[in-house]
Structures are given as structure tokens and as C-alpha cells.
Scaffold this active site. Structure first.
Site, PDB file in Angstrom:
ATOM      1  N   ILE A 158       3.091  -0.441  22.342  1.00  0.00           N
ATOM      2  CA  ILE A 158       2.624  -1.110  23.557  1.00  0.00           C
ATOM      3  C   ILE A 158       3.798  -1.586  24.426  1.00  0.00           C
ATOM      4  CG2 ILE A 158       2.480  -3.500  22.702  1.00  0.00           C
ATOM      5  CD1 ILE A 158      -0.385  -3.573  23.906  1.00  0.00           C
TER       6      ILE A 158
ATOM      7  N   ASN B 158      11.663  -1.830  10.296  1.00  0.00           N
ATOM      8  CA  ASN B 158      12.228  -3.168  10.164  1.00  0.00           C
ATOM      9  C   ASN B 158      11.585  -3.839   8.956  1.00  0.00           C
ATOM     10  OD1 ASN B 158      13.786  -2.843  12.496  1.00  0.00           O
ATOM     11  ND2 ASN B 158      12.073  -3.418  13.813  1.00  0.00           N
TER      12      ASN B 158
ATOM     13  N   GLY C 271      13.963  -8.098  12.519  1.00  0.00           N
ATOM     14  CA  GLY C 271      13.192  -7.747  13.710  1.00  0.00           C
ATOM     15  C   GLY C 271      11.740  -7.400  13.456  1.00  0.00           C
ATOM     16  N   GLN C 272      11.276  -7.548  12.197  1.00  0.00           N
ATOM     17  CA  GLN C 272       9.861  -7.219  11.947  1.00  0.00           C
ATOM     18  C   GLN C 272       8.970  -8.324  12.510  1.00  0.00           C
ATOM     19  OE1 GLN C 272       8.722  -6.593   7.821  1.00  0.00           O
ATOM     20  NE2 GLN C 272       6.730  -5.742   8.410  1.00  0.00           N
TER      21      GLN C 272
ATOM     22  N   HIS D 299       5.265  -0.059   9.261  1.00  0.00           N
ATOM     23  CA  HIS D 299       5.218   0.912  10.355  1.00  0.00           C
ATOM     24  C   HIS D 299       6.580   1.555  10.529  1.00  0.00           C
ATOM     25  CE1 HIS D 299       5.960  -3.147  11.925  1.00  0.00           C
ATOM     26  NE2 HIS D 299       6.772  -2.581  12.809  1.00  0.00           N
ATOM     27  N   LEU D 300       6.518   2.827  10.841  1.00  0.00           N
ATOM     28  CA  LEU D 300       7.723   3.600  11.167  1.00  0.00           C
ATOM     29  C   LEU D 300       7.795   3.723  12.676  1.00  0.00           C
ATOM     30  CD1 LEU D 300      10.042   5.526  10.128  1.00  0.00           C
ATOM     31  CD2 LEU D 300       8.379   7.382  10.402  1.00  0.00           C
ATOM     32  N   HIS D 301       8.877   3.203  13.270  1.00  0.00           N
ATOM     33  CA  HIS D 301       9.105   3.418  14.695  1.00  0.00           C
ATOM     34  C   HIS D 301       9.709   4.814  14.875  1.00  0.00           C
ATOM     35  CE1 HIS D 301       8.960  -0.855  16.220  1.00  0.00           C
ATOM     36  NE2 HIS D 301       9.253  -1.122  14.953  1.00  0.00           N
TER      37      HIS D 301
HETATM   38  P1  AMP Z   1       8.334  -4.621  14.533  1.00  0.00           P
HETATM   39  O1  AMP Z   1       9.032  -5.569  15.467  1.00  0.00           O
HETATM   40  O2  AMP Z   1       9.240  -3.672  13.821  1.00  0.00           O
HETATM   41  O3  AMP Z   1       7.394  -5.373  13.595  1.00  0.00           O
HETATM   42  O4  AMP Z   1       7.442  -3.705  15.458  1.00  0.00           O
HETATM   43  C1  AMP Z   1       6.148  -4.029  15.865  1.00  0.00           C
HETATM   44  C2  AMP Z   1       5.870  -3.178  17.068  1.00  0.00           C
HETATM   45  O5  AMP Z   1       4.490  -3.211  17.328  1.00  0.00           O
HETATM   46  C3  AMP Z   1       6.574  -3.638  18.337  1.00  0.00           C
HETATM   47  O6  AMP Z   1       7.427  -2.588  18.818  1.00  0.00           O
HETATM   48  C4  AMP Z   1       5.428  -3.951  19.286  1.00  0.00           C
HETATM   49  O7  AMP Z   1       5.714  -3.607  20.625  1.00  0.00           O
HETATM   50  C5  AMP Z   1       4.309  -3.107  18.711  1.00  0.00           C
HETATM   51  N1  AMP Z   1       2.969  -3.577  19.011  1.00  0.00           N
HETATM   52  C6  AMP Z   1       2.504  -4.843  18.936  1.00  0.00           C
HETATM   53  N2  AMP Z   1       1.194  -4.878  19.277  1.00  0.00           N
HETATM   54  C7  AMP Z   1       0.824  -3.609  19.565  1.00  0.00           C
HETATM   55  C8  AMP Z   1      -0.379  -2.984  19.983  1.00  0.00           C
HETATM   56  N3  AMP Z   1      -1.515  -3.697  20.178  1.00  0.00           N
HETATM   57  N4  AMP Z   1      -0.388  -1.656  20.200  1.00  0.00           N
HETATM   58  C9  AMP Z   1       0.742  -0.931  20.025  1.00  0.00           C
HETATM   59  N5  AMP Z   1       1.916  -1.446  19.613  1.00  0.00           N
HETATM   60  C10 AMP Z   1       1.975  -2.774  19.399  1.00  0.00           C
END
Ligand code: AMP
Length: 113
Positions: free
Chosen positions: A32, A86, A92-93, A99-101
Site C-alpha cells: 500500500i 524484516n 523495521g517489521q 511477509h516477503l517484500h
Molecule cells: P514491514 O514493515 O516489513 O512489517 O512491512 C509491512 C508492509 O505492509 C509495509 O511495507 C506496509 O506499507 C505494508 N502494508 C500495510 N498495510 C497494508 C495494506 N492494507 N495493504 C498492503 N500493504 C500494506
């Protein structure tokens, strides 16, 4: 599934997402708040809070998840990409569902900040 987990809510369809891929164990959707021209997440449908909480029985799933991330990158025209997880707030999590970025579409420097 965890009741109050944001990504479990996306899996259940309670929160919308721009989905790229779904099967019985994985879901991929666009981030997002993209940090690159292409930025999507691949998650397991099983609720696992992060890489540090993976169990031995998750090894097949995590292999499939990484392989799917690389495959979706190729399918979306990303030749060079970064696949990153993360683990923990200090790294940074922010969402505690593994989740895998997958990021690409611009030069990515190393090391990250
Ligand atoms: P992390 O910081 O590694 O936990 O990554 C979490 C990720 O989830 C961040 O890059 C957010 O931008 C993303 N995120 C949070 N809410 C949503 C959502 N509703 N749809 C898609 N991505 C999201």
C-alpha cells in the site's frame, strides 16, 4: 488465522488488497506504500508472526514463498530485484504476519539504511 492480524484480514477478504497471486497456501498483493516502482508482498495464509517464528514444518512453505516471489518478479518484468523479510520491530517489521517484500524497478543500493 489470527483475529486481529491485518494480513489475516486481507486473506479473509475483510480488507481489500491489490492481489497478484493466490493459491491454497500463499497470497501476493501490492504494498500500500510502495518503496519502489514495483513493490509487492508475498505472505503465507498460515499465521506466522515472522521469520523468527517459523517451525520445522514450515520449511516447504517458506521455500514455495521465496520461489513464488522471484517468479512473480519475473512475470512483472523485474529483472533485478530485492527480496527481503524484516524480523522484529528494530529491523523495521511493522506487521507481525510473515511477509516477503519484493522490490524492483529502480536501482537499489546496499546496505539498506
Ligand atoms: P514491514 O514493515 O516489513 O512489517 O512491512 C509491512 C508492509 O505492509 C509495509 O511495507 C506496509 O506499507 C505494508 N502494508 C500495510 N498495510 C497494508 C495494506 N492494507 N495493504 C498492503 N500493504 C500494506
Amino acid at each position: 488465522m489470527a483475529d486481529n492480524c491485518l494480513f489475516c484480514k486481507i486473506i479473509r477478504g475483510e480488507i481489500p488488497a491489490d492481489k497478484l497471486y493466490e493459491d491454497d497456501q500463499l497470497l501476493a498483493f501490492r504494498d500500500i506504500a510502495p518503496q519502489a516502482p514495483q513493490h509487492f508482498l508475498v505472505i503465507p495464509k498460515k499465521h506466522v508472526s515472522g521469520p523468527g517464528a517459523l517451525a520445522p514444518e514450515d520449511e516447504k512453505m517458506i521455500g514455495a514463498l521465496v520461489r513464488k516471489g522471484a517468479e512473480l518478479a519475473r512475470e512483472n518484468g523485474i529483472t533485478d530485484c530485492r527480496l527481503v523479510m524484516n524480523n522484529g520491530a528494530g529491523a523495521g517489521q511493522t506487521v507481525f504476519h510473515l511477509h516477503l517484500h519484493v522490490l524492483g524497478g529502480r536501482p537499489l543500493s546496499w546496505p539498506p539504511g
